[in-house]
Design an enzyme around this catalytic site. Structure first.
Site, mmCIF file in Angstrom:
data_model
loop_
_atom_site.group_PDB
_atom_site.id
_atom_site.type_symbol
_atom_site.label_atom_id
_atom_site.label_comp_id
_atom_site.label_asym_id
_atom_site.label_seq_id
_atom_site.Cartn_x
_atom_site.Cartn_y
_atom_site.Cartn_z
ATOM 1 N N CYS A 298 0.828 -1.210 0.000
ATOM 2 C CA CYS A 298 0.000 0.000 0.000
ATOM 3 C C CYS A 298 0.871 1.272 0.000
ATOM 4 O O CYS A 298 1.544 1.528 -0.991
ATOM 5 C CB CYS A 298 -0.991 -0.060 1.152
ATOM 6 S SG CYS A 298 -2.431 0.957 0.820
ATOM 7 N N HIS B 47 -3.230 -4.672 1.818
ATOM 8 C CA HIS B 47 -2.601 -5.012 3.095
ATOM 9 C C HIS B 47 -2.722 -6.518 3.311
ATOM 10 O O HIS B 47 -3.781 -6.986 3.709
ATOM 11 C CB HIS B 47 -3.335 -4.319 4.246
ATOM 12 C CG HIS B 47 -3.111 -2.848 4.317
ATOM 13 N ND1 HIS B 47 -2.208 -2.273 5.175
ATOM 14 C CD2 HIS B 47 -3.675 -1.834 3.630
ATOM 15 C CE1 HIS B 47 -2.235 -0.955 5.022
ATOM 16 N NE2 HIS B 47 -3.117 -0.661 4.092
ATOM 17 N N GLU C 27 -1.137 -8.059 5.630
ATOM 18 C CA GLU C 27 -0.806 -8.298 7.042
ATOM 19 C C GLU C 27 -2.021 -8.133 7.952
ATOM 20 O O GLU C 27 -1.919 -8.367 9.146
ATOM 21 C CB GLU C 27 0.332 -7.361 7.475
ATOM 22 C CG GLU C 27 -0.052 -5.911 7.770
ATOM 23 C CD GLU C 27 -0.412 -5.084 6.532
ATOM 24 O OE1 GLU C 27 -0.460 -5.630 5.412
ATOM 25 O OE2 GLU C 27 -0.690 -3.884 6.702
#
Ligand code: GLN
Length: 191
Positions: A78, A169, A171
């Site tokens: 990102c 994202h 994560e």
């Protein structure tokens, strides 16, 4: 394997957790000297203008460029992808200028500020869970860049040798497959 997460601003702890879930060691990187102690670097999502400013203030622009010249793998997610791009659309000044891509910030518009999808990566046997938050789009990918994923006709994941970039994202979910892919890149480049 020790992997650094640039810890100036953004989703640092989440990346460290994903790395640890893959059995790697995740280290928060706050000083340029720490780059000597890691095998790969993740630049997290957050706010690219802020991350860019802090990178300049703490000497990370030159330090990360020389890290990249040694072919140490770097993964930008990102805002991390935004700061790795050679070109930003709309004439905004670029930051690290590592990847041969043009990136448009906040490209999904207000209606779709954040959303979560199953994203098919090219050649992977199952989709990746991907969270998009005020996400950028890769408008064009130049020579040497492989497109790894597209969403609605726009490019959202790319690889250029030892460099990996994603609009989303990875994560923020329990799906660690992007991190595992990055760890495999580190293994390849350290062999
Ligand atoms: N919109 C942010 C930017 O332009 C990126 C958002 C994110 O990293 N989730 O920097």
């Amino acid at each position: 394997m020790r992997v650094g997460v640039l810890a100036l601003q953004g989703a640092v702890a989440e990346h460290i957790r994903s790395l640890e879930n893959c059995g790697a060691e995740g280290v928060a990187i706050k000083r340029t000297e720490q780059l000597d102690e890691i095998d790969g670097l993740i630049i997290p999502g957050g706010e690219s203008t802020t991350i860019g400013k802090l990178m300049r203030a703490y000497g990370f622009i030159e330090a990360i460029r020389s890290f990249s010249e040694k072919k140490k793998p770097i993964f930008g997610t990102c805002a991390g992808l935004i700061v790795m791009a050679e070109r930003l659309s709309g004439g905004e000044p670029p930051h690290l200028q590592l990847m041969n891509v043009t990136v448009a910030r906040n490209a999904f518009g207000r209606q779709r500020e954040s959303f979560e999808i199953d994203l098919q990566m090219k050649g992977w046997n199952r989709p990746v869970r991907a969270v998009f938050i005020r996400a950028p789009l890769i408008e064009s990918a130049g020579d040497g860049v492989d497109v790894l994923a597209e969403y609605r006709g726009g490019i959202v994941a790319v690889r250029q040798g030892h460099l990996l970039g994603a609009s989303f994202h990875p994560e923020l979910t329990d799906d660690t497959s992007m991190h595992e892919y990055f760890l495999e890149m580190i293994r390849q480049y350290s062999a």
